[in-house]
Scaffold this motif. Structure first.
Motif, PDB file in Angstrom:
ATOM      1  N   GLY A 197     -20.942 -15.626  -0.352  1.00 36.30           N
ATOM      2  CA  GLY A 197     -20.382 -16.197   0.605  1.00 36.30           C
ATOM      3  C   GLY A 197     -19.002 -16.848  -0.307  1.00 36.30           C
ATOM      4  O   GLY A 197     -18.748 -17.897   0.526  1.00 36.30           O
ATOM      5  N   PRO A 218     -21.207 -22.476   2.078  1.00 34.05           N
ATOM      6  CA  PRO A 218     -22.168 -21.232   3.320  1.00 34.05           C
ATOM      7  C   PRO A 218     -23.721 -22.496   3.223  1.00 34.05           C
ATOM      8  O   PRO A 218     -24.457 -22.494   2.613  1.00 34.05           O
ATOM      9  CB  PRO A 218     -21.616 -20.380   2.406  1.00 34.05           C
ATOM     10  CG  PRO A 218     -20.715 -20.836   1.410  1.00 34.05           C
ATOM     11  CD  PRO A 218     -20.375 -21.978   1.480  1.00 34.05           C
ATOM     12  N   CYS A 246     -29.558 -14.881   9.337  1.00 28.62           N
ATOM     13  CA  CYS A 246     -29.493 -16.192  10.334  1.00 28.62           C
ATOM     14  C   CYS A 246     -28.951 -15.473  11.592  1.00 28.62           C
ATOM     15  O   CYS A 246     -28.931 -14.505  12.064  1.00 28.62           O
ATOM     16  CB  CYS A 246     -27.696 -15.910   9.494  1.00 28.62           C
ATOM     17  SG  CYS A 246     -26.461 -14.788   9.655  1.00 28.62           S
ATOM     18  N   ASP A 266     -26.156 -15.328  13.575  1.00 27.66           N
ATOM     19  CA  ASP A 266     -24.990 -14.320  13.279  1.00 27.66           C
ATOM     20  C   ASP A 266     -25.657 -12.710  12.873  1.00 27.66           C
ATOM     21  O   ASP A 266     -24.617 -11.899  14.107  1.00 27.66           O
ATOM     22  CB  ASP A 266     -23.344 -14.820  12.075  1.00 27.66           C
ATOM     23  CG  ASP A 266     -23.012 -15.574  12.591  1.00 27.66           C
ATOM     24  OD1 ASP A 266     -22.428 -16.241  13.467  1.00 27.66           O
ATOM     25  OD2 ASP A 266     -23.034 -16.678  12.110  1.00 27.66           O
ATOM     26  N   CYS A 267     -25.802 -12.695  12.263  1.00 28.23           N
ATOM     27  CA  CYS A 267     -26.515 -11.336  12.292  1.00 28.23           C
ATOM     28  C   CYS A 267     -27.219 -11.079  13.702  1.00 28.23           C
ATOM     29  O   CYS A 267     -27.781 -10.082  13.843  1.00 28.23           O
ATOM     30  CB  CYS A 267     -27.564 -10.811  10.948  1.00 28.23           C
ATOM     31  SG  CYS A 267     -26.377 -11.144   9.381  1.00 28.23           S
ATOM     32  N   CYS A 325     -25.671 -10.505   5.765  1.00 30.23           N
ATOM     33  CA  CYS A 325     -24.564 -10.344   5.335  1.00 30.23           C
ATOM     34  C   CYS A 325     -24.198 -12.055   3.946  1.00 30.23           C
ATOM     35  O   CYS A 325     -25.778 -11.432   3.284  1.00 30.23           O
ATOM     36  CB  CYS A 325     -24.158 -11.316   6.876  1.00 30.23           C
ATOM     37  SG  CYS A 325     -24.730 -13.149   6.764  1.00 30.23           S
ATOM     38  N   ALA A 326     -23.437 -12.484   4.360  1.00 29.50           N
ATOM     39  CA  ALA A 326     -22.911 -13.194   2.977  1.00 29.50           C
ATOM     40  C   ALA A 326     -24.164 -14.407   2.988  1.00 29.50           C
ATOM     41  O   ALA A 326     -25.381 -14.879   2.458  1.00 29.50           O
ATOM     42  CB  ALA A 326     -22.098 -13.852   2.886  1.00 29.50           C
ATOM     43  N   TRP A 327     -24.842 -14.959   3.996  1.00 32.01           N
ATOM     44  CA  TRP A 327     -25.603 -15.834   4.542  1.00 32.01           C
ATOM     45  C   TRP A 327     -27.103 -15.625   4.712  1.00 32.01           C
ATOM     46  O   TRP A 327     -28.008 -16.512   4.464  1.00 32.01           O
ATOM     47  CB  TRP A 327     -25.587 -16.583   5.503  1.00 32.01           C
ATOM     48  CG  TRP A 327     -23.868 -17.471   5.769  1.00 32.01           C
ATOM     49  CD1 TRP A 327     -23.239 -17.221   5.006  1.00 32.01           C
ATOM     50  CD2 TRP A 327     -22.985 -17.452   7.104  1.00 32.01           C
ATOM     51  NE1 TRP A 327     -21.748 -17.706   4.461  1.00 32.01           N
ATOM     52  CE2 TRP A 327     -21.362 -17.998   5.944  1.00 32.01           C
ATOM     53  CE3 TRP A 327     -23.056 -17.145   7.953  1.00 32.01           C
ATOM     54  CZ2 TRP A 327     -20.571 -18.012   6.853  1.00 32.01           C
ATOM     55  CZ3 TRP A 327     -21.952 -17.745   8.927  1.00 32.01           C
ATOM     56  CH2 TRP A 327     -21.078 -17.650   8.550  1.00 32.01           C
ATOM     57  N   ARG A 377     -18.347 -13.525   5.704  1.00 30.74           N
ATOM     58  CA  ARG A 377     -20.104 -12.799   5.292  1.00 30.74           C
ATOM     59  C   ARG A 377     -19.572 -11.560   4.516  1.00 30.74           C
ATOM     60  O   ARG A 377     -21.110 -11.131   4.729  1.00 30.74           O
ATOM     61  CB  ARG A 377     -20.297 -12.871   7.505  1.00 30.74           C
ATOM     62  CG  ARG A 377     -20.840 -14.680   7.566  1.00 30.74           C
ATOM     63  CD  ARG A 377     -21.268 -14.667   9.349  1.00 30.74           C
ATOM     64  NE  ARG A 377     -22.142 -13.670   9.830  1.00 30.74           N
ATOM     65  CZ  ARG A 377     -21.906 -12.608   9.946  1.00 30.74           C
ATOM     66  NH1 ARG A 377     -21.336 -12.185  11.352  1.00 30.74           N
ATOM     67  NH2 ARG A 377     -23.004 -11.733  10.866  1.00 30.74           N
ATOM     68  N   ARG A 378     -18.550 -10.883   4.800  1.00 31.42           N
ATOM     69  CA  ARG A 378     -19.144  -9.159   4.068  1.00 31.42           C
ATOM     70  C   ARG A 378     -18.882  -9.460   2.561  1.00 31.42           C
ATOM     71  O   ARG A 378     -18.774  -8.523   2.127  1.00 31.42           O
ATOM     72  CB  ARG A 378     -19.082  -9.104   5.367  1.00 31.42           C
ATOM     73  CG  ARG A 378     -20.146  -8.243   6.642  1.00 31.42           C
ATOM     74  CD  ARG A 378     -19.709  -6.910   7.172  1.00 31.42           C
ATOM     75  NE  ARG A 378     -19.985  -7.379   8.450  1.00 31.42           N
ATOM     76  CZ  ARG A 378     -20.345  -8.333   9.365  1.00 31.42           C
ATOM     77  NH1 ARG A 378     -21.257  -8.638   9.048  1.00 31.42           N
ATOM     78  NH2 ARG A 378     -19.431  -8.539  10.586  1.00 31.42           N
TER      79      ARG A 378
END
Ligand SMILES: [Zn+2]
Ligand SMILES: [Zn+2]
Length: 757
Positions: free
Chosen positions: A17, A66, A109, A111-112, A131-133, A173-174
C-alpha cells in the motif's frame, strides 16, 4: 520557485500500500508528479512544487509510512521540474534497476479484523481477509514481481466489487494489492476427517472449534503450513498429542486470541507486547503464570511460547473455543518439514490429527512460526521464519560474485549472497533426512531463481563437517559446473554471522554451542576466536577437552559425559565409586552395565570442547535432566533451574587459554552439595563457564565480543559476559538466530572477508 526531486525508495515498498499512500501524501502537500513501481523492489517518486513542501513530503514519507512498509534506502536527486499538471500513479515499470526484497508475510491488521467481526461488512467472518497492511506475501509468491498472476491467488479472479477497489487509489488498503479477495471470489475453507472425506457442516470454523473443545486434535492449514490445534488445558489431550506426535517433552507453543488472553497465561512486558503484536507475529517465550495451562505443555520449564492469532482464520477459530487459547504446534512428524498441502498432511498427520480444517489456496513457500525469547532482557531468535524470511542483510561491499551457502545441520537455513545482500532462507529444520534436505534445496532454489543468480558463477559454501547431509546439496550444486565446495569452520561462521549484521571487518568472538567440527578433527563448541580483516582467524582459547563416551549416545544420555569426566580425573576404580555415590547408573538406560561401558569408552579419542556437553553433564549430575528428548533440553532446563540463583563463590580457572572444566567439576564434587540450593549451584556453574571464556578473550585483548551459537541465548551466560565486558560490548545476533540457523549467512560473510567472493 518551482523545484523538483526524484526519489528512489528501496526496501519493502511493493505490495504494502505504499503507492496509494504516496499519492495521498503528495496531494496533501500540493505536489505534482508521479509514483511508479520499478521492476525490482524499488519505487520511484517524482515530486515538484515548493521546496518546503517537498522537504515536508520527504519527512512524512519516512514517518507516516504504511504499517508493513520498510524503507531501507531513500535516494533523493534534485532535478529540473518537468511541469506535471497533476500527481498520478504510473503503470509499473519493467526495467529492474535494483534487486527487490520479497516481502515477508504480515500478521492480520486491526482494520481487517474489525471488518471480519462486523456483521454489516462484506468480509464478515471471512477467514482470508487481508489488505495492503497485512496478509500472506512470501508464502504465496511463486516468483517476482509481486503481481497476482505470480502468486497462488491467481486461481481466484477478483469479483466486481474487489476489482473496483483494486483499481481505485481512493481505497488505500486495497488499491493494487495483489492478495485481496472476499467471500465471493476468494479461497474456500472446508473440514475433512482424517481420511480426507469432507464433513458436511454449516460452518467449518464453528465445527472445528466444537471438535477441539471436545478434545479432538485438529490440523489447521494456515499461512506457511499446517498446525496441530488442541486444548492446552486438558492434561489428557496434551498427553495424547505427545503420544501421537512422538514428542515426549519438547514444549508446545500456545496461540492466544489476543493480548488480553495472552496476559492471563504469561507475563507480558512492554517489549514482549511490541513483539507479539508486530506484523511479524512471532512466538514469544515468556514466563508463565499459574493459570490453567496444563503442565504437560512445557514440562520442566516455567516459560510458555505464546503467539497471537495472526490470520482471521485463527482468530475466528480461537474465538469460538472455550479457552480462547490453544496448543498450535507445527504440523509435522518430529524431525520432518511442516506439511503444506492436504495430501501430504493426510499422509503424514493422518495418525496424529482427527480432523483437518483446510482450504484451497496453495502454500507456495512453507514457513514455520518464528520464535523469539528474551536473553538477559534482549530479544533473540530461536527460529527465524514466517514474518522475517526472506528479508535480507545488507553488507558493506558488493560481492564480486554470487554465493550459495547450505549452512550446517541442526536448525538449518540456507542463504544466497548477491550484489550487496545476503538473503537467508526460512527455517528449514534438522537436515538429518532426505525430506528435510529436499526442503533446503527447494528453499535455496526459490532464492536462486528469484534473484536470478547463476549457479556456475556462484561460490558454493558448506560447513567443514565431513558427514553433514547439507554437504550433499553443496556438492550437487558445485558439480553442475565442476567447481569445488568452499568450506568454512562452524564457529568461525557463527561469529561471522554476527559480523555480517554489524558490518564488522574484524572481531573477537565467543562461539558456544553443542556441536561443530573443529579444525583439529575434534568437536568444538566453547571457543574464543579472533577473525581478521582478510579472513584469517585464530583460536585464542576454548573449554578444556572432555571425553564423549559413545559419541552421539553421550549427547542423548549426558550421564555418560559425567562418567567420562570422572574417569579422566580419577581413573577407573575411583570413578566407579563416585559414580555410585551420585547414582549415575540410574541415569543411564543400560544401568550399571552401561556405566561401565561408558567408563571404558572414556579413554577413546573422541573429545569435545563443547559448552553444550559440559552443561549437559552438570544437568545430569545435578539431577535436573539426564535424558535429552529434544535439542538442547538438558542445558535449557539447567538454565531454568539456575535463574535467579546466587553465586556460591566457587570459581573456574584457566591456563594458556584453556578453561579448566574438569578441575571446576572436581571442586564442586569436593565441596559436595550438602546444604546448597540447586538453584545456586546451577547458577554458579553456568556463570563460571561463561566467565572463564570471557576472561580468556579479555586477556587476549578483546574489549568487545561477539557471542553466537545455541548457548548464546542462555541468560546466565550472557549476564556473566556482560559483567566482564559491559552490556554494550557483548554483541548478540539480532536479525539472525544464534543457533545454526545463522551459519549460512556467516559462511557467505566469511567468504567475502576472505576475498573469495
Ligand atoms: Zn489488513
Ligand atoms: Zn471479491
Amino acid at each position: 520557485m518551482l523545484e523538483a526531486a526524484r526519489i528512489r525508495v528501496t526496501g519493502i515498498v511493493q505490495g504494502v500500500g505504499f503507492r496509494p499512500f504516496v499519492y495521498r501524501l503528495a496531494k496533501n502537500c500540493s505536489l505534482k508528479g508521479y509514483v511508479q513501481n520499478l521492476g525490482g523492489s524499488e519505487v520511484e517518486i517524482w515530486v515538484e512544487g515548493e521546496k518546503k513542501s517537498i522537504i515536508s513530503f520527504i519527512e512524512k514519507l519516512k514517518n507516516e509510512k504504511p504499517r508493513a512498509a520498510e524503507l531501507d534506502k531513500i535516494e533523493i536527486e534534485w532535478v529540473k521540474p518537468w511541469g506535471f499538471a497533476d500527481f498520478e500513479i504510473k503503470r509499473s515499470g519493467t526495467v529492474k534497476t535494483k534487486l527487490s526484497m520479497i516481502p515477508p508475510d504480515f500478521g492480520m491488521c486491526d482494520d481487517c479484523l474489525r471488518e471480519v467481526l462486523d456483521p454489516t461488512s462484506r468480509w464478515y467472518r471471512y477467514p482470508f481477509h487481508s489488505c495492503a497492511w497485512c496478509g500472506p506475501r512470501f508464502t504465496v509468491i511463486e516468483h517476482t514481481p509481486y503481481d497476482r498472476e505470480n502468486t497462488s491467488m491467481k486461481f481466484f479472479p477478483l469479483c466486481e466489487d474487489c476489482r473496483k477497489e483494486y483499481s481505485d487509489p481512493g481505497f488505500i488498503r486495497r488499491f493494487h494489492i495483489q492478495g485481496i479477495s472476499c467471500p465471493q471470489c476468494g479461497p474456500q475453507l472446508y473440514l475433512t476427517d482424517r481420511n480426507g472425506a469432507p464433513i458436511r457442516c454449516r460452518d467449518p470454523i464453528s465445527e472445528a472449534a466444537k471438535l477441539i473443545d471436545e478434545g479432538y486434535i485438529v490440523a489447521v492449514k494456515g499461512l506457511g503450513g499446517f498446525h496441530l490445534a488442541a486444548l492446552a488445558t486438558d492434561d489428557d489431550v496434551v498427553k495424547e498429542l505427545r503420544r501421537r506426535k512422538k514428542r515426549s517433552r519438547k514444549p508446545f507453543a500456545i496461540m492466544a486470541l489476543d493480548l488480553n488472553v495472552a496476559r492471563k497465561i504469561v507475563y507480558v512486558t512492554e517489549e514482549a507486547e511490541d513483539l507479539l503484536t508486530s506484523s511479524a507475529r512471532p512466538i514469544v517465550v515468556l514466563p508463565r503464570k499459574s493459570y490453567e495451562v496444563s503442565k504437560e505443555v512445557a514440562p520442566g520449564l516455567d516459560t510458555l511460547g505464546v503467539i497471537l492469532a495472526y490470520t482471521p482464520l485463527h482468530y475466528l477459530l480461537l474465538n469460538e473455543t472455550r479457552d480462547k487459547f490453544l496448543i498450535m504446534t507445527s504440523g509435522n512428524i518430529s524431525g520432518y518439514p511442516i506439511s503444506k498441502d492436504l495430501d501430504d498432511a493426510l499422509k503424514k498427520l493422518g495418525d496424529i490429527a482427527d480432523f483437518f480444517l483446510t482450504h484451497n489456496r496453495r502454500i507456495v513457500n512453507r514457513a514455520d512460526d518464528s520464535v523469539v525469547r528474551f536473553t538477559d532482557g534482549t530479544p533473540m531468535f530461536l527460529r527465524r521464519s514466517r514474518g522475517y524470511a526472506p528479508r535480507w542483510i545488507e553488507v558493506w561491499r558488493k560481492l564480486e560474485r554470487p554465493a550459495i551457502a547450505v549452512g550446517a545441520m541442526l536448525n538449518d537455513a540456507g542463504a544466497i549472497g548477491v550484489e550487496q545482500y545476503i538473503i537467508p532462507t526460512q527455517y528449514i529444520g534438522d537436515v538429518e533426512n532426505i525430506e528435510t534436505l529436499d526442503y533446503l534445496r527447494e528453499a535455496i532454489d526459490f532464492l536462486i531463481k528469484n534473484y536470478g543468480i547463476d549457479i556456475c558463477e556462484s561460490k558454493i559454501i558448506a560447513d567443514k563437517h565431513p558427514n553433514y547431509l547439507s554437504l550433499i546439496l553443496a556438492r550437487e550444486l558445485a558439480s553442475k559446473c565442476g567447481s569445488d565446495v568452499y568450506r568454512v569452520q562452524h564457529h568461525v561462521a557463527h561469529i561471522a554471522s554476527v559480523m555480517a549484521e554489524n558490518d564488522l571487518k574484524e572481531a573477537y568472538g565467543i562461539a558456544i554451542d553443542g556441536i561443530g567440527y573443529g579444525d583439529d578433527g575434534m568437536i568444538w563448541g566453547g571457543e574464543v576466536l579472533y577473525i581478521g580483516e582478510d579472513g584469517s582467524y585464530e583460536r585464542l582459547g576454548h573449554l578444556e577437552y572432555i571425553p564423549m563416551p559413545g559419541g552421539d549416545r553421550a549427547t542423548k544420555y549426558p550421564a555418560r559425559i559425567v562418567a567420562g569426566i570422572l574417569y579422566e580425573i580419577y581413573g577407573m576404580d575411583e570413578a566407579l565409586r563416585i559414580s555410585r555415590k551420585y547414582r549415575l547408573s540410574d541415569k543411564l538406560p543400560g544401568g550399571n552395565v552401561e556405566l561401565k561401558i561408558a567408563l571404558h569408552q572414556a579413554s577413546n579419542n573422541l573429545k569435545t570442547s563443547s559448552i553444550g556437553r559440559v552443561l549437559d553433564a552438570f544437568s545430569a549430575l545435578l539431577g535436573v535432566c539426564w535424558e535429552r528428548s529434544y535439542e538442547g533440553e538438558p542445558a535449557i532446563r539447567l538454565e531454568a533451574a539456575g535463574l535467579g540463583g546466587n553465586h556460591l563463590g566457587l570459581t573456574i580457572e584457566w591456563e594458556d587459554g584453556v578453561v579448566q572444566t574438569k578441575e571446576f567439576f572436581l571442586s564442586l564434587l569436593e565441596r559436595g552439595f550438602d546444604g546448597l540450593s540447586l538453584r545456586d549451584i546451577a547458577y554458579t556453574v553456568q556463570y563460571e563457564l561463561a566467565r572463564g571464556l570471557g576472561i580468556v578473550a579479555k586477556e587476549e585483548g578483546a574489549k568487545k565480543v561477539l557471542v553466537s551459537g545455541g548457548a548464546a541465548v542462555n541468560t546466565i551466560i550472557i549476564k556473566s559476559l556482560r559483567e566482564i565486558f559491559g552490556k554494550k560490548n557483548v554483541v548478540l545476533p539480532q536479525r539472525l538466530p544464534a543457533s545454526d540457523g545463522g551459519i549460512s549467512t556467516g559462511q557467505i560473510y566469511y567468504a567475502m572477508l576472505s576475498g573469495e567472493i
